[in-house]
Structures are given as structure tokens and as C-alpha cells.
Write a protein that holds these residues in place. Structure first.
Motif, PDB file in Angstrom:
ATOM      1  N   VAL A 295       0.840  -1.196   0.000  1.00 10.92           N
ATOM      2  CA  VAL A 295       0.000   0.000   0.000  1.00 10.92           C
ATOM      3  C   VAL A 295       0.878   1.250   0.000  1.00 10.92           C
ATOM      4  O   VAL A 295       0.587   2.231  -0.696  1.00 10.92           O
ATOM      5  N   GLY A 296       1.982   1.190   0.746  1.00 15.65           N
ATOM      6  CA  GLY A 296       2.874   2.349   0.830  1.00 15.65           C
ATOM      7  C   GLY A 296       3.455   2.748  -0.505  1.00 15.65           C
ATOM      8  O   GLY A 296       3.376   3.916  -0.906  1.00 15.65           O
ATOM      9  N   TYR A 297       4.015   1.784  -1.256  1.00 14.95           N
ATOM     10  CA  TYR A 297       4.625   2.202  -2.525  1.00 14.95           C
ATOM     11  C   TYR A 297       3.570   2.454  -3.594  1.00 14.95           C
ATOM     12  O   TYR A 297       3.776   3.245  -4.511  1.00 14.95           O
ATOM     13  N   SER A 298       2.393   1.800  -3.467  1.00 11.20           N
ATOM     14  CA  SER A 298       1.338   2.079  -4.453  1.00 11.20           C
ATOM     15  C   SER A 298       0.828   3.504  -4.317  1.00 11.20           C
ATOM     16  O   SER A 298       0.441   4.140  -5.304  1.00 11.20           O
ATOM     17  N   ALA A 299       0.831   4.039  -3.090  1.00 13.59           N
ATOM     18  CA  ALA A 299       0.313   5.382  -2.848  1.00 13.59           C
ATOM     19  C   ALA A 299       1.382   6.455  -3.010  1.00 13.59           C
ATOM     20  O   ALA A 299       1.066   7.646  -2.998  1.00 13.59           O
ATOM     21  N   THR A 300       2.635   6.044  -3.153  1.00 15.82           N
ATOM     22  CA  THR A 300       3.715   7.040  -3.270  1.00 15.82           C
ATOM     23  C   THR A 300       4.439   6.887  -4.602  1.00 15.82           C
ATOM     24  O   THR A 300       4.260   7.693  -5.504  1.00 15.82           O
ATOM     25  N   ALA A 538      -0.696   4.221   7.277  1.00 10.35           N
ATOM     26  CA  ALA A 538      -1.226   5.580   7.399  1.00 10.35           C
ATOM     27  C   ALA A 538      -1.982   5.999   6.142  1.00 10.35           C
ATOM     28  O   ALA A 538      -2.945   6.764   6.211  1.00 10.35           O
ATOM     29  N   LEU A 539      -1.544   5.494   4.993  1.00 17.09           N
ATOM     30  CA  LEU A 539      -2.138   5.910   3.719  1.00 17.09           C
ATOM     31  C   LEU A 539      -3.281   4.992   3.283  1.00 17.09           C
ATOM     32  O   LEU A 539      -3.967   5.279   2.300  1.00 17.09           O
ATOM     33  N   ALA A 540      -3.485   3.878   3.988  1.00 21.58           N
ATOM     34  CA  ALA A 540      -4.435   2.864   3.541  1.00 21.58           C
ATOM     35  C   ALA A 540      -5.876   3.309   3.764  1.00 21.58           C
ATOM     36  O   ALA A 540      -6.172   4.200   4.560  1.00 21.58           O
TER      37      ALA A 540
END
Length: 1303
Positions: A295-300, A538-540
Motif C-alpha cells: 500500500v505504501g509504494y502504491s500510494a507514493t 497511514a495511507l491505507a
């Protein structure tokens, strides 16, 4: 992760070693923290301690550890945790009992019946999660309207069912009370067909809860999908893990005032979505930790890089995870973790290596990295933790610390700086990393390397310690590139078109090299890469999913029903998210249909979000167009004339809760400050390398490689020829330059040998991916019954994938026959087809396609590629071309000795059609019954070969023809060396005990034909003669085994006896001379029938070889071939039995052994597609031979027929028992019984075809394995011998490899 101002939002990733805390503080600034997950001397719970420290530091007031924390300043807590994963890996869950339909008590033990490791004779398998089994008297079957059937009921799929036996709750009550009295409080309830008829499970669940069971997991609720085995494992995992998670959560709550009553607490699930506590169950929690990173790299990274597809590369201390994101999460719906197959949506996260803790070995001239891991304890040598046992370095046992690992190699190369690590190492956990310990540990390996270079077959110049270290790093990188290629190419993507998103503490040291090897030009490393999983939390978003099974066709007449179902599930999702406080404006839903072509098992979960509704689709979207588009991309073709079936209906609801990250670094005008200069070793020697601190870098800074960028959580190596820049968001983007050209000569270099070994295997693997994608038949596309291989100019095998035992070495005979047979009649554009036993074939359905490869300036082929695939039918006297009673080869189907399938670049369609139809001219025979699939699969085999040609061409373009051919020879010589070492060790052991260097063994086929073997060991040369003289003559029947079968069995046995991974190629047979008498059952005449030799005699050959070496007792020695068919259906299966015991292990029960590893059809699929009822499938208790180590038990399998059909059985070990060794008793013989509807029981014998009628029952009792050692000797502790600790593999790549080796 927004919310009330002035309060904290925490995102916490509780990993196996470290806990990462990411906090958005009042005012918007961010705090991060890393602490040990376990530190009982200082705190009870790491996440609570992390929150306490940040509240204390931000608030400026002391918060005592012994008091619950005030929650008034906490808005939300999001957590990912490895609690479930660790409980599963370490088997530390709840005590569980399994309740299962009567007749299936051992169903989950048998599982798919395939073994995990093809070549491990001990057949290590994970323990079952349940402690006891209760059989429930109940039965539901699919309704077929037979005379006397009851009134049908409708299941939730729409299927009609017949309740043959209601649940006997009265009998069950007493049994459940007995479980409670023994202290078991958690149940998994798994009943046949409960995915569509859940009422029986619900009745059992209600009774259990009334009696006081604290947790009851119903498989129909855990995951309502067809297939009882994975659904049953899922329910067991839920019952095993959920109470453990609930205890952890309750303990976590106790650290806060009011037990977090007014705080939003969410947990990350395996599917990448957050869920409230009451929805966080064990079966959905296994990937809770790693999911945050995706989720972290998908959102960044994905957003910053403008939507370019991203490969996630998460390399930590104990594992390396690989995943992919291209605008939507890639989910799998069935995957295995720690030996448990879970049916649940989970991100496709592939654990492909052991990370920095991968151990380093030098074996028989080959650099080997992993799969063994040093783990967190003792960890790498540089940790300086006391290691009680170091089997890798017995001569260095006095050294403190663990084994030498990838981390140690990087430390020796100067790519890690001890000063940048905290002082948490050494026995007292208060010392820095030790480069000296790494150098000493690696020096021991370097000594082995240089001894080999000095005294080996090709003397070469010695390697320095740094050259050995960089060699291991190169091999580690190539080993990690192989699965990344597989992940992308399996779905029709080009790895070079991706950005590499690198995170995890160890990934930064390898990112440039990995990207370069895969042709990628960009590496993106987030500024919080060391804590990206916490940032991902945090971004999920918060996710609620609803899913139900279905059995509708995808056609205009069902669209209204599909829309109604989707609308109902969408309403469920929206209501659940609104109940959590989300307004409707923040909720989105996405609908999915699980679609497949009728008659296939390749189901794809497709969304229609890019395919809006049309007049010819459901209102929810054009799922048909989405399915066709994805099927074409992944498999290279579609089947437009085939109906499409809906297996499941699913809706994913998302409550959007975005976090706005501040603290973006400011632009920098001046040059970056060099913190220090250090020396790093690269190809060619040491180079001056500047070190920068990440915290001091700002937007606009550009750094030329080589350099190191360090922060408190990771070290990034920018290699020579690469350039790093700081992005506007403060991340590191590395532009990957071309590698400086290096000259590789034809002389043996052990580092390049290891790299070439991976490259050659990768070629065979990628050929296999193309074949699987472009083939059309179930056998090749879904059962993966094929092998692809690369051969040298002499036809000698170089690499082969997958390792299907019966194909090992056999294709080499085929290629070498064609070279001798055709001589100069081989030209560019020719492709050959062969299946004849005398030309290296195994049995006729295995068609081998061979392409000779020419190179400019060379008159003869410079290498060959080939693919062998099992075709479902090529004619003969019975459908499936596997007749149990054939007596000549012609009765088994079409024969190709040396056929030019492609000539001068033109596919010879008319000629091959004529040849495939030719058996129809023989009385009693038919031509092929499936011409369309034959032609499609042959074209797919040609395409796979073409891919192999392209890949070897690229290799030659990079290194030169002479070098590539030289390393083909070197890799064969390496396999030869490994086998010679094994033969010497065996001979030396016998000599030391005063035993002769000649060993013998004899066994018999059930018709009395002897298989005799005498093995003579030459100790000085490390060679052996395997002499089968005295073996019985060719038989009138089909148990004759072509010579290639015996060679395959021999390679399989040699690999088992070596006991570790070696290249499986021509070199294995170089130290061995094989004598097989012509005209014997092992080298029959060209006209002899052979279909039984492939599946039965091959097993006896293995038993004889292993018996001669005393390696283990005989396994069941049979594949138990069962075929059913009539005018409109056909079905074939092979059935498990008992494995032989050996020195230190009990035989595994209910598993396939040796030359087969075929998965069995799930009972619910069997009953839904074929007119049979599976009455029993359980272990045949007591059928394993007694011994100090017991033989494994066979199985009992009972099929009740619902239509008239022909039953054929082709089995062995019905007369001669599987032998025991060293006083161990033999296993029980198998038995084939037919129980007629009137009660009459008939022994069918080992081989027959018989008509059966509705109400008849076939009872198959498979043989047990032989025992090992005197039964009167003291019994050892239960279990298998301890295995080296390896990383737990998982993900779609692992599942594909398991499926390939389950043939």
C-alpha cells in the motif's frame, strides 16, 4: 487518516524483529520511531511503548510505563502485525478440533496429496493445525434426479442439492462435550458442499456455542468458495489464529485508559485494506505486516512516477518480498503460508529469498546463496551472537556468531558501515556490528573456493576475499531476479517497463544491481523506505468485502440475476462502512465476477471499472470484455466459442481516509555535504566512495555513483554509472546506468558459473511460462504437465524446468536420437516432433518438440531447445491414450519417430493432422479425439522454443558463443562433480564399516518380472556401474519401460542421494555407466506397449535403486491410476499411498512419492463435474510397515457411481509388498474392490477395465510404505529430522512452482 485537529494519528507495523511507528502529530508534522518488537526487560508491548514514547516526547511530560495511557489525545491507531504469521509459522495457536463430514477425517492431512519437496525422501510436511477430529454424520450431494432421490433444495449458488443425511445433532452433542472436557474450546467446522448449503454447518455451530465453545469457525463463513480442502484449511487457520489475535488485541487495549473505547482502532488485513477489530480474523491476518508496504509504494512511488508500473522490492533481514502494482492491487484468492492453503483475498506478495540473512555456501564448485537463513537468532556472523551449532563451518566452531550471510558479504565490501547501526549486537546486545567476524567467517568459505580453484578440474587463479564476497552478492542478485522475471512475464508484462520501488532495511544495497539486471532504468526509494509498511498503514483505506459463490453462466439471460446479487452485496458493504462512521460521499465500491471458460480451471477475478456497461452486459459493467482482455494478455489467446461461467460474485467497498503528509524538504541550492569518505569494493577493485546523510539532503541534490546514502533505518548504495537525485517529496530516485563492460572468458570462473546456472534455469523457466500461457489444453495450461529444456550442441541437457521426475534426463535421449538420426538433414527453420519410446520418449501422450538453433558462421546447430507436453489424447484404443490393457505401441496412439513439424519455417499442419488421425486405421483404435487442442498445444510448444532461442541469443550477444557454450559444459561438469562426491562418500562409508563396494537389490512387478540391480562403486574415480542384468524380459502388456524412463529414475535417485540442490543435467550421468539388457522390460522392442512402464515400472526402478543404497524403505511403488468414462465424460486420477521410512524419519502417510507428484481433484469439484459421490477418502490405518521408523499409511478411497460408465484401473503392489529395510516390516499390499449395488464384492486385481452401474462402489485401498529398522528398537521422538531453517516461501510464483512439480 484525517480526523479531529489537535490529536495524534498512529500507524504501527509490528514486525518480527522491529516495530515501526509512524505518527502524524497535532499541527501535521510527522514523527517516526523504530524499536525492538520484543524487549521484555523494558516494556511489555512494542506498539504501546512506541505510542507512549511519542506522546511523552511531544507532550514534554513523563508517562510511566506501569500506567494505562490517556487516550484523549489519540484520534486513531492503525496497525499491521505479524502475530498471526508468527503463530502459524511457529505453530503457537489455539487448541483446535476439526469437525468434518464422515468419511473425510484425514482430508486435510492428505490435502492435494502432493509433496512439498520432490527430492526429500523424508517428505517433511507441516503439522496440522487441529488436535482432534470429529466426524459428523451428515451428507449433502448435488442433485441429479436419480430414481428414489429426495426432494431437491436450492443452494445459494443456484445449484439443486439433495440432503441425503441430515445432521445427527444428538450423537454430536456427546462428542462435543468430550472435547470440552479435554480443554478444547475452538472448533473448525468443515462439511461437504457447505459453500452452497450452509445450514448443516450453522446447526453444528449453534450447538457448539450453546455448549460453551468460545470460538467456532464455519468454513461457509470463513470463505464461501467451492473446494473443501482449501476452505477447510482456511477455517482451521481461522479457529487456530483468531483467538490468538483476540488475546493480543485485548492485551494491547489494556495498556490504555478505557481500553481504547473512543479511539478508532483499525488493523491491516492481507488484502491491503484496513478493518475494525471485530472484522480482523486469523485467516485474513497472515499478510497483515507485508501488506502495508505494498500500500505504501502504491500510494507514493506509483503516483510520483506518473503511473508507470512498479515492482515492489522489500528486502529485510530475514525475507525478501516482491510484488507488483499498476493502478490496482493484484490479489490472489488461494495461497499457502507455512504449509496452510488459505482461501481468502490477499495481496500477491511473493517471498522469494531469505533477505540479508541468506546463508552463503560453496558446493562442488558452485557459489550458492540460500535458501537457508540465519534468521534473527543467531543472525549473520557480524551480529556476534553465540551460535550453538554451525554445520556450515564445523572447523570454525570456536568463532562467535552465526553463519556467513549476504549481510556479511556487504559488510566485507564496505557497503555497510557499522557506525550507522545501533549498538545492539553481541552476547550482551550492546556492541556494534563486527566486520572482523564477517571477514573471519567469509575467509573460511574463501579457503574452500581457492582450494577448489587450485585442486579442481580446471585450475584457475585464486580469488581475494573481496572477490569472493562480490561473487556471492552477484549470485544473490541473480537468484532474486529470477522470480521477478517470473512475476511479470507470467502475466504478459515486460520487467524492463517497470520502476523498482525499493524498501526494507537491506534492499537499498541491491537495488541498482537488481534494476540493471532486469533492464529497468529507474529505482525509487521513499524517504521513509525503512518504515514504508508503517507509512502504508497511514495511507491505507478502510475496506469491507462481501462475496458469495455462484454457478450461473455469463450470458444475457443471467445478467439481471448477476446485477441483483451485486447490488445486494454492494448494499452490505456500504452499510458496514457507514456503521464505521464514513459518509456515503467517502465510500466507493468495486464489483468483481470470478469468471472462467466452461471446462477449464483458469478462473480470473475481473473488475469492470475500465469497461462501462453496454446494451449487451450487466448494468454493473462489461465484465465479459474485461475477462477477454485480461485472458488475452495473460494467456495469449481466447476461446470465443466456449461459454463463460461465473464462480463467485464479489464487491469490495472502500472507505477513503487519506493522510496529507507534510514535512516536505525544502529545495537546496548548495552542493550536498559529504559526511565522510569510505572505501567500497566493486568489480575491478576498491573505489573512493562518499557517504551522505539522507536527513541533510534536499530537493534538487544530485549524487553521482558510487556513493552511500545513510539514514537511521537503511543504507542505499548508488553503484558506479548510476545517479541519484532527491525528488520534490524528498525521496531518492536513481537513474540506472549501463554496467561497465567486463570480459568473461571461457575458462571456468566459479562466480560466473553460479550466475550462468541461474541464467540457464531462467531460460527454461521462461520457456515454460510462454508454453503455459499459450497452450489451450487443461493438461498443459492448468495441470502444468510439461517440461522445457536447454541442450548443448551435443544434445546434452543443460537446464530443465520444472523438475517433473519422469521427464528428468529423458528429453536428452530424445534430442540426441534426432542428432544421430537426421545427421546433416537439420536446417534453419526446422522444428522436430517425437514421442517414440525408442527415440527417448516416455509414453506416447508426451509429445516432444525440438528446435535446433543455428548461429551465423556455424554450419551445425550451436544448441537445442525442447519442450515436452502431455497431450490429453492422441488416439488409440481408449480415450486419454492411457489404456490399462494395451499390448502393442500402436494401441496407445499416434507415433512420431522423427517428424518435421515445421520445415523451412512452415508449420506442416496437413501432415501432422494425418499422423494424429492415423491410429484410426488400426482395428479397434481411434485417431486423436481432440485434434484442435493437439494443434494449439503443438503451436504453443513451438512458441516456447522460440522464446528459448531468443533468450539464449541474448546471452550469446552479451558474452559470446564460445563463452556460453563453455559454461554449458562447466555447469554439466558441476553436476558431475556433485554426483562423484556423493558416490565417494557412500563408498567411503561402506569401506569404513568393512563392507564391499558392490551393492545389490531386487524387486518384482506383480506379474513376477524381476528388476535386478548391481551397483559397483569406483572409489578413486567417484564413479559407478549400474547394471540391470538379470532383469526380466519384455512383457505382453504395457509395463515395459523405455530406456529413457530408467535414466530419469536414476537421475531422480542420484539427486535424492546427493541431498541438496544441484544442477540437474547431463553431468549427473557422466560418472555413471548404465547397463540395461536389450529386450528386457527396461529396454523393450520398438513395438512394445509402454504406458504402464511410465507410471508403474518407473516406481519399481526407484525402489530398487534406493534399496541398493539403503536410503529408505520402499514407498507405495504405484501411482494407482484410475480412469472413468462414458460417451459424454472422462476422468483420470492418480491416488496417494504411504511413503517409505528411513534412517531418522517415519514415512509420510497419504502422499505421492518418487516419480509422480500429481494433485488430486478436490472432492467438491469431483462431485460437481462428474456423476460420482466420494463416500470415503481417509488414511488406511495400519497399512504402513512396522519398524523403529514406521512406514506411511496408504489411503482408502470409495467412489459411488451415479451413471453407467467404464472403470479402468492400472495399479501395482497388489501382489508384492513394499519392502522394509534393516528389520523393518513391509507395507501392506494395495487392493482394488468393486462393491456391486446388490452387496456383492469383487476383487478387480491390479489391472482391468470393467463396466459399472449406478449404485456400484469402487473401493481403492492403496499400499503402505515399508518400515525402517527393527520394530523392537526403542521408538524415537515423533517427527521428521530437523531441516535447515529456510525462509517461508509464498505468493503466486511459489504456487506456480508447486503446481508445476505436482504432476
Amino acid at each position: 487518516m484525517g480526523g479531529p485537529e489537535g490529536r495524534f494519528h498512529f500507524a504501527i507495523d509490528r514486525g518480527g524483529t522491529f516495530t515501526d511507528v509512524f505518527a502524524q502529530c497535532p499541527g501535521g508534522h510527522v514523527r517516526v520511531l523504530k524499536l525492538l518488537s520484543e524487549d521484555p526487560a523494558n516494556y511489555a508491548d512494542a506498539p504501546t511503548e512506541g505510542i507512549r514514547r511519542i506522546l511523552e516526547q511531544e507532550g514534554g511530560m513523563l508517562l510511566p510505563r506501569d500506567r494505562p495511557l490517556d487516550t484523549s489525545r489519540i484520534a486513531s491507531i492503525r496497525m499491521g502485525t505479524t502475530v498471526a504469521t508468527n503463530a502459524l509459522l511457529e505453530r503457537r495457536g489455539e487448541r483446535v478440533a476439526l469437525l468434518v463430514t464422515r468419511g473425510f477425517r484425514d482430508l486435510l492431512h492428505v490435502g492435494t496429496q502432493a509433496r512439498e519437496d520432490l527430492f526429500d525422501l523424508a517428505v517433511p510436511m507441516p503439522e496440522m493445525l487441529y488436535e482432534e477430529v470429529l466426524e459428523v454424520d451428515e451428507r449433502v450431494v448435488l442433485y441429479r434426479g436419480e430414481p428414489g432421490a429426495g426432494t431437491p433444495v436450492k443452494g445459494r449458488t443456484g445449484d439443486l442439492l439433495e440432503v441425503q443425511q441430515p445432521v445427527d445433532l444428538g450423537a454430536l452433542r456427546g462428542k462435543l462435550e468430550g472435547l470440552l472436557s479435554r480443554g478444547i474450546r475452538s472448533l473448525a467446522v468443515v462439511l461437504m458442499h457447505s459453500y452452497t448449503w450452509a445450514q448443516h454447518e450453522q446447526q453444528v455451530g449453534t450447538l457448539a456455542r450453546e455448549l460453551g465453545f468460545t470460538h467456532v469457525s464455519l468454513s461457509s463463513e470463513a470463505m464461501p468458495m467451492v473446494r473443501i480442502v482449501p476452505r477447510g484449511h482456511t477455517a482451521c487457520a481461522d479457529a487456530y489464529l483468531t483467538p490468538t489475535i483476540q488475546r493480543y488485541v485485548q492485551g494491547f487495549r489494556c495498556g490504555f485508559q478505557g481500553q481504547l473505547k473512543d479511539v478508532q482502532v483499525l488493523f491491516m488485513r492481507s488484502d491491503g485494506g484496513l478493518a475494525p477489530l471485530d472484522s480482523f480474523s486469523g485467516s485474513r491476518a497472515v499478510l497483515s505486516g507485508p501488506a502495508g508496504g505494498v500500500v505504501g509504494y502504491s500510494a507514493t512511488t506509483y503516483r510520483v512516477e506518473g503511473g508507470q508500473p512498479v515492482i515492489g522490492f522489500d528486502m529485510g533481514g530475514t525475507s525478501t518480498d516482491v510484488s507488483r502494482y499498476a493502478g490496482e492491487f493484484e490479489h490472489v484468492f488461494e495461497a499457502s503460508t507455512a504449509g496452510v492453503t488459505l482461501q481468502a483475498p490477499q495481496l500477491d506478495i511473493n517471498t522469494v529469498a531469505a533477505g540479508g540473512g541468506s546463508r552463503l555456501f560453496f558446493r562442488s564448485g558452485l557459489f550458492v546463496v540460500g535458501p537457508e537463513s540465519a534468521g534473527a537468532h543467531p543472525g549473520p556472523a557480524c551480529y556476534r551472537k553465540v551460535s550453538t551449532h554451525s554445520p556450515q563451518r564445523p572447523h570454525c566452531a570456536h568463532l562467535p556468531g552465526g553463519p556467513v550471510t549476504v549481510t556479511d558479504a556487504n559488510l566485507v565490501l564496505g557497503r555497510l558501515l557499522p557506525a550507522s547501526f545501533p549498538c545492539i549486537f553481541g552476547p550482551g546486545e550492546d556492541q556494534p556490528l563486527s566486520p572482523e567476524a564477517s571477514r573471519k567467517a567469509l575467509e573460511a568459505v574463501a579457503t574452500e573456493v581457492n582450494s577448489f580453484l587450485t585442486n579442481g578440474p580446471c585450475p584457475a587463479s585464486l580469488l581475494s576475499l573481496e572477490e569472493v564476497a562480490i561473487g556471492f552478492v552477484r549470485v544473490a542478485n541473480e537468484a532474486m531476479c529470477r522470480p521477478i522475471r517470473a512475476l511479470t512475464q507470467a502475466r504478459g508484462h515486460d520487467p524492463s517497463a517497470h520502476v523498482l520501488a525499493c524498501f526494507g532495511g537491506a534492499g537499498g544495497q541491491h537495488a541498482c544491481a537488481i534494476a540493471r539486471a532486469l533492464g529497468m532504468d529507474t529505482v525509487h526509494i521513499h524517504r521513509h523506505s525503512g518504515l514504508l509498511s508503517a507509512l502504508g498503514l497511514a495511507l491505507a483505506d478502510v475496506v469491507h468485502e462481501a462475496q458469495e459463490p455462484c454457478s450461473l453462466s455469463y450470458a444475457p439471460e443471467t445478467f439481471v440475476q448477476l446485477d441483483q446479487r451485486l447490488s445486494r452485496l454492494e448494499e452490505q458493504c456500504v452499510d458496514a462502512l457507514r456503521a464505521q462512521g464514513f459518509p456515503r460521499s467517502q465510500i466507493s465500491t468495486e464489483s468483481f465476477l470470478h469468471l472462467r471458460y466452461q471446462g477449464t480451471d483458469c478462473a480470473l477475478m475481473v473488475s469492470a471499472h475500465q469497461h462501462p456497461a453496454t446494451a449487451r452486459s450487466p448494468r454493473a459493467g462489461d465484465f465479459g470484455a474485461a475477462f477477454v482482455e485480461r485472458y488475452m494478455r495473460e494467456f495469449g489467446f481466447i476461446i470465443p466459442e466456449r461459454p463463460v461461467v461465473v464462480d463467485d460474485v464479489r464487491v469490495r467497498g472502500t472507505g477513503h481516509s487519506g493522510l496529507c503528509l507534510e514535512n516536505v524538504p525544502k529545495a537546496q541550492s548548495g552542493p550536498p555535504r559529504v559526511d565522510k569518505m569510505t572505501q567500497c569494493f566493486f568489480e575491478g577493485g576498491y573505489q573512493e566512495t562518499p557517504v551522505y546523510l539522507l536527513g541533510e539532503l534536499g530537493y534538487g541534490h544530485k549524487l553521482q555513483g558510487p556513493c552511500l546514502i545513510i539514514d537511521s533505518n537503511s543504507t542505499i548504495l548508488v553503484e558506479p554509472g548510476c545517479q541519484a537525485e532527491v525528488t520534490e517529496m524528498g525521496d531518492i530516485r536513481i537513474s540506472v546506468g549501463a554496467e561497465a563492460p567486463s570480459v568473461v572468458g571461457a575458462q571456468l570462473d566459479p562466480i560466473h558459473l553460479s550466475v550462468f546456472s541461474h541464467r540457464f534455469m531462467s531460460i527454461a523457466e521462461q520457456m515454460g511460462r510462454i508454453l503455459q500461457r499459450t497452450a489451450i489444453s487443461t493438461n498443459i495450461k492448468e495441470r502444468l504437465d510439461f517440461s522445457c529444456a536447454l541442450f548443448g550442441p551435443d544434445g546434452g541437457l543443460v537446464s530443465n524446468a520444472p523438475h517433473i521426475p519422469v521427464h528428468l534426463g529423458a528429453m536428452q535421449e530424445t534430442v540426441q536420437f534426432q542428432i544421430q538420426h537426421l545427421g546433416a538433414d537439420l536446417h534453419p527453420g526446422d522444428v522436430l516432433l517425437s514421442n517414440h519410446p525408442s527415440a527417448g520418449g516416455s509414453h506416447l501422450p508426451d509429445l516432444t518438440v525440438i528446435t535446433p538453433v543455428f548461429w551465423p558462421g556455424q554450419t551445425r546447430p550451436v544448441f537445442y531447445v525442447a519442450s515436452r507436453g502431455h497431450h490429453a489424447d492422441i488416439g488409440g484404443i481408449t480415450p486419454g491414450s492411457m489404456p490399462p490393457h494395451s499390448t502393442t505401441l500402436q494401441q496407445e496412439g499416434a507415433v512420431f519417430l522423427s517428424f518435421k513439424l515445421v520445415q523451412g519455417g512452415v508449420f506442416q499442419e496437413e501432415a501432422v493432422i494425418e499422423a494424429l488421425r492415423a491410429p484410426g486405421k488400426i482395428p479397434g483404435c481411434s485417431g486423436t479425439r481432440n485434434l484442435h487442442d493437439n494443434l494449439s498445444d503443438l503451436r504453443a510448444q513451438v512458441a516456447a522454443n522460440q522464446k528459448g532461442i531468443q533468450l539464449v541469443g541474448e546471452l550469446i550477444g552479451q558474452y559470446g558463443l564460445d563463452v556460453v557454450q563453455a559454461y554449458m559444459g562447466h555447469i554439466q561438469a558441476n553436476a558431475e562433480l556433485a554426483v562423484r562426491d556423493m558416490l565417494r562418500a557412500f563408498g567411503t562409508s561402506r569401506q569404513a564399516r568393512g563392507l564391499p563396494l558392490e551393492v545389490c537389490a531386487e524387486d518384482h512387478m506383480d506379474d513376477g518380472s524381476p528388476i535386478r540391480l548391481r551397483v559397483q562403486i569406483n572409489l578413486s574415480k567417484g564413479s559407478a556401474v549400474f547394471d540391470f542384468s538379470g532383469t526380466g524380459p519384455e512383457v505382453f502388456g504395457n509395463l515395459n519401460a523405455p530406456r529413457a524412463i530408467t535414466l530419469s529414475a536414476l537421475i531422480y535417485c542420484l539427486r535424492c542421494l546427493v541431498g541438496r540442490d544441484i544442477p540437474l543435467n547431463q553431468g549427473c550421468l557422466v560418472p555413471v555407466r548404465v547397463v540395461i539388457p536389450r529386450g528386457s522390460i527396461l529396454d523393450p522392442s520398438p513395438e512394445a506397449a509402454v504406458v504402464g512402464g511410465n507410471v508403474l515400472t518407473s516406481q519399481r526402478v526407484v525402489d530398487v535403486i534406493l534399496g541398493a543404497f539403503g536410503a529408505c524403505a520402499a514407498s507405495q511403488g504405484c501411482m494407482n491410476n484410475v480412469t472413468l468414462g462414458n460417451a459424454h465424460m472422462g476422468y483420470y486420477e492418480t491416488v496417494a499411498g504411504g511413503a517409505g521410512a528411513g534412517p531418522g524419519w517415519h514415512g509420510r502417510s497419504g502422499v505421492h512419492s518418487h516419480m509422480t507428484n500429481t494433485r488430486i481433484t478436490d472432492p467438491e469439484i469431483l462431485e460437481s463435474r462428474y456423476p460420482v459421490i466420494l463416500r470415503r477418502f481417509e488414511l488406511r490405518l495400519g497399512s504402513g510397515g512396522r519398524g523403529r521408523f514406521r512406514g506411511g499409511d496408504g489411503v482408502v478411497r470409495e467412489l459411488l457411481f451415479r451413471e453407467e460408465m467404464l472403470l479402468s484401473v492400472l495399479t501395482e503392489r497388489r501382489a508384492f509388498q513394499p519392502y522394509g529395510l534393516l528389520g523393518g516390516e513391509p507395507g501392506a499390499r494395495g487392493l482394488n474392490l468393486l462393491i456391486r449395488k446388490d452387496g456383492r464384492t469383487v476383487n478387480l486385481g491390479g489391472k482391468t477395465s470393467v463396466p459399472v452401474y449406478p449404485g456400484d462402489v469402487f473401493c481403492l485401498q492403496t499400499p503402505g510404505g515399508g518400515g525402517f529398522g527393527d520394530p523392537e528398537d526403542p521408538a524415537p521422538p515423533p517427527g521428521s529430522p530437523s531441516q535447515p531453517r529456510a525462509f517461508p516461501k509464498r505468493g503466486s510464483i511459489y504456487e506456480y512452482c508447486r503446481a508445476q512439480e505436482a504432476v
